[in-house]
Design a protein around this motif. Structure first.
Motif, mmCIF file in Angstrom:
data_model
loop_
_atom_site.group_PDB
_atom_site.id
_atom_site.type_symbol
_atom_site.label_atom_id
_atom_site.label_comp_id
_atom_site.label_asym_id
_atom_site.label_seq_id
_atom_site.Cartn_x
_atom_site.Cartn_y
_atom_site.Cartn_z
ATOM 1 N N ALA A 26 0.609 -1.138 -0.061
ATOM 2 C CA ALA A 26 -0.036 0.078 -0.013
ATOM 3 C C ALA A 26 1.126 1.292 -0.053
ATOM 4 O O ALA A 26 0.477 2.075 -0.677
ATOM 5 N N THR B 288 -2.236 1.315 -8.738
ATOM 6 C CA THR B 288 -3.683 0.512 -8.280
ATOM 7 C C THR B 288 -2.914 -0.310 -7.088
ATOM 8 O O THR B 288 -1.774 -0.893 -7.156
ATOM 9 N N CYS C 239 -4.089 -3.738 -4.850
ATOM 10 C CA CYS C 239 -4.995 -4.929 -4.872
ATOM 11 C C CYS C 239 -4.824 -5.750 -3.737
ATOM 12 O O CYS C 239 -3.637 -6.082 -3.301
ATOM 13 N N ASN D 79 -8.689 2.342 2.843
ATOM 14 C CA ASN D 79 -9.353 2.384 1.591
ATOM 15 C C ASN D 79 -9.448 4.023 1.197
ATOM 16 O O ASN D 79 -9.178 4.466 0.177
ATOM 17 N N LEU E 291 -6.029 5.558 0.551
ATOM 18 C CA LEU E 291 -5.503 5.298 -0.673
ATOM 19 C C LEU E 291 -6.318 6.108 -1.724
ATOM 20 O O LEU E 291 -5.643 6.603 -2.585
ATOM 21 N N GLN E 292 -7.531 6.181 -1.725
ATOM 22 C CA GLN E 292 -8.181 7.048 -2.734
ATOM 23 C C GLN E 292 -7.823 8.462 -2.585
ATOM 24 O O GLN E 292 -7.819 9.294 -3.651
ATOM 25 N N THR F 37 -8.495 1.821 -6.276
ATOM 26 C CA THR F 37 -8.732 1.013 -5.434
ATOM 27 C C THR F 37 -10.004 -0.038 -5.927
ATOM 28 O O THR F 37 -10.618 -0.677 -5.080
ATOM 29 N N VAL G 268 -9.608 -3.689 -4.827
ATOM 30 C CA VAL G 268 -9.833 -3.971 -3.342
ATOM 31 C C VAL G 268 -11.014 -4.777 -3.008
ATOM 32 O O VAL G 268 -12.310 -4.574 -3.599
#
Length: 316
Positions: A32, A46, A48, A61, A64-65, A71, A74
């Motif tokens: 990540a 990306t 995953c 999440n 990350l966005q 994502t 995910v």
């Protein structure tokens, strides 16, 4: 052109170093971190993996966005919680970890959870050894590497060994060596090279292990050593660069910042030539490593994981 990073995402609870001690939560996990490091360099990225359907999984999440990481691949599960890591720092910013994993959501990602389009849409797959610690997640990682190869992706592996995440060391060397040998770009720390050498060629010089790695599918092998020289090896080239001298306060994401800078620079060049051609050009390797080393040096002068990763502007 983009990079997909597969594997664990977790919460780093970072100590303030005071007494009584308190901890602040940061989104983390090596794959990540690398995904964010790449995105902050302006390259499509990306992530995953499997997150817990809990407050920590949704926090990761969202983080990350917010850093512009894709994502869409995910997955969430209610069968296990998101992994946690409590991180204490010494006076030089070096870390000691206490992991709450397993059980953990990231270990539950299975081969059937992969979307085939993910491999068709990307140019590089990046993995670490923390997705090898249990049999099922190891087999999932093997599948990811097979899909990547059949779709023509460059396969990248950062060993990033955390021995206390392995319930048993019985299969550790076998699994790491398998994934390493299926990779084209490999990054090891000097300690990880010593670990491989101890178990693979205990009576031999480390060069024996380096030669064995280069006899697999690996096209570029990098050996880092904290603030010391970064060494590079290909079939025909070997050399080193000196990273920038900085005062480290937190080394949590230093290696991931280095790998993020590395993969960003590789992807920028893949639009013009193949990875094998990049690995034949020593000046290009040195340019890539100098940039990557600056990214790593920047990150260790700041606290946290995502927050410490540099942008293109920071490095410029």
């Amino acid at each position: 052109m983009s990079v997909v990073c597969f594997g664990e995402a977790l919460i780093d609870f970072l100590s303030d170093g005071k007494q009584p001690e308190s901890f602040t939560k940061f989104a983390g996990g090596a794959p990540a971190n690398v995904a964010v490091a790449i995105a902050k360099q302006g390259v499509d990225s990306t992530f995953c993996g499997m997150l817990g359907n809990d407050m920590f999984g949704h926090f990761i999440n969202e983080e990350l966005q917010q850093h512009k990481v894709n994502t869409q691949f995910v997955k969430f599960t209610s069968q296990a919680k998101t992994a946690l890591a409590f991180v204490s720092l010494d006076d030089e910013g070096e870390r000691s970890f206490s992991f709450y994993r397993p059980p953990a959501a990231d270990l539950l990602f299975r081969a059937e959870d992969f979307d085939p389009h993910m491999f068709a849409l990307n140019k590089v797959l990046h993995v670490c050894s923390n997705s090898l610690t249990e049999k099922n997640i190891y087999l999932t990682t093997v599948t990811a590497m097979q899909h990547a190869k059949s779709n023509g992706l460059v396969r990248s592996f950062d060993m990033n060994l955390r021995e206390n995440l392995w319930p048993s060391m019985n299969h550790c060397l076998e699994r790491i060596w398998h994934i390493l040998s299926q990779s084209e770009l490999v990054k090891l720390s000097s300690e990880e090279l010593a670990f491989l050498n101890k178990h693979a060629h205990p009576e031999q010089d480390q060069q024996k292990t380096i030669d064995a790695i280069l006899q697999t599918q690996v096209k570029l092998l990098l050996i880092t050593d904290g603030p010391n020289d970064i060494r590079y090896f290909t079939d025909s080239l070997t050399g080193y660069i000196a990273p920038p001298r900085v005062t480290a306060v937190d080394t949590t994401a230093g290696g991931d910042a280095f790998v993020g800078g590395l993969l960003s620079e590789v992807v920028r060049r893949l639009s013009e030539r193949r990875f094998s051609e990049i690995c034949e050009n020593e000046k290009e390797i040195i340019d890539i490593l100098n940039f990557s080393a600056k990214c790593g040096a920047y990150a260790v002068t700041r606290y946290g994981a995502f927050s410490s990763l540099p942008t293109q502007h920071d490095i410029a």
